[in-house]
Write a protein that holds these residues in place. Structure first.
Motif, short mmCIF file in Angstrom:
data_model
loop_
_atom_site.label_atom_id
_atom_site.label_comp_id
_atom_site.label_asym_id
_atom_site.label_seq_id
_atom_site.Cartn_x
_atom_site.Cartn_y
_atom_site.Cartn_z
N THR A 68 0.86 -1.16 0.00
CA THR A 68 0.00 0.00 0.00
C THR A 68 0.90 1.22 0.00
N ASN A 103 0.23 4.41 0.41
CA ASN A 103 -0.08 5.41 1.44
C ASN A 103 -0.86 4.74 2.58
N LYS A 157 -2.45 3.74 6.16
CA LYS A 157 -3.04 4.51 7.25
C LYS A 157 -2.16 4.34 8.48
N THR A 158 -1.95 5.44 9.20
CA THR A 158 -1.09 5.43 10.38
C THR A 158 -1.81 6.03 11.57
N ILE A 159 -1.22 5.80 12.73
CA ILE A 159 -1.74 6.37 13.97
C ILE A 159 -0.56 6.62 14.90
N LYS A 201 -10.69 4.55 13.25
CA LYS A 201 -9.98 4.76 11.98
C LYS A 201 -10.04 3.50 11.12
N LYS A 234 -13.57 3.31 9.70
CA LYS A 234 -13.77 4.36 8.70
C LYS A 234 -13.16 3.97 7.35
N HIS A 235 -11.98 3.37 7.38
CA HIS A 235 -11.26 3.03 6.16
C HIS A 235 -11.42 1.56 5.75
N LEU A 286 -3.26 -0.91 11.38
CA LEU A 286 -2.71 0.44 11.28
C LEU A 286 -1.24 0.40 11.63
#
Length: 69
Positions: free
Chosen positions: A16, A18, A20-22, A34, A37-38, A43
């Motif tokens: 991937t 980009n 998703k991060t936290i 999160k 949502k995605h 994450l």
């Protein structure tokens, strides 16, 4: 399923671009939100705003085991 010949691929071919991060200090409930949502199950935990310094990964199953859900 998506890549039946996954062992013949390079990481750049299936990664991937980009993810998703936290942040490490985020609440577990925020991580869960999160993910929902995605529509993802993991994450990357990054300790910088740019999301370039990986310090860990949190998976949906970790949150389930911890009783967040």
């Amino acid at each position: 399923e998506k890549y039946p010949d996954v062992f013949e691929k390079k990481a750049k071919d299936i990664m991937t671009r980009n993810p998703k991060t936290i942040a490490p200090d985020a609440l577990a409930v925020d991580a869960l939100s999160k993910m929902e949502k995605h529509n993802i199950t993991a994450l990357l935990v990054c300790d910088d705003a740019a999301g370039k310094h990986l310090v860990g990964i949190i998976h949906l199953h970790d949150l389930l085991k911890a009783g967040v859900v």
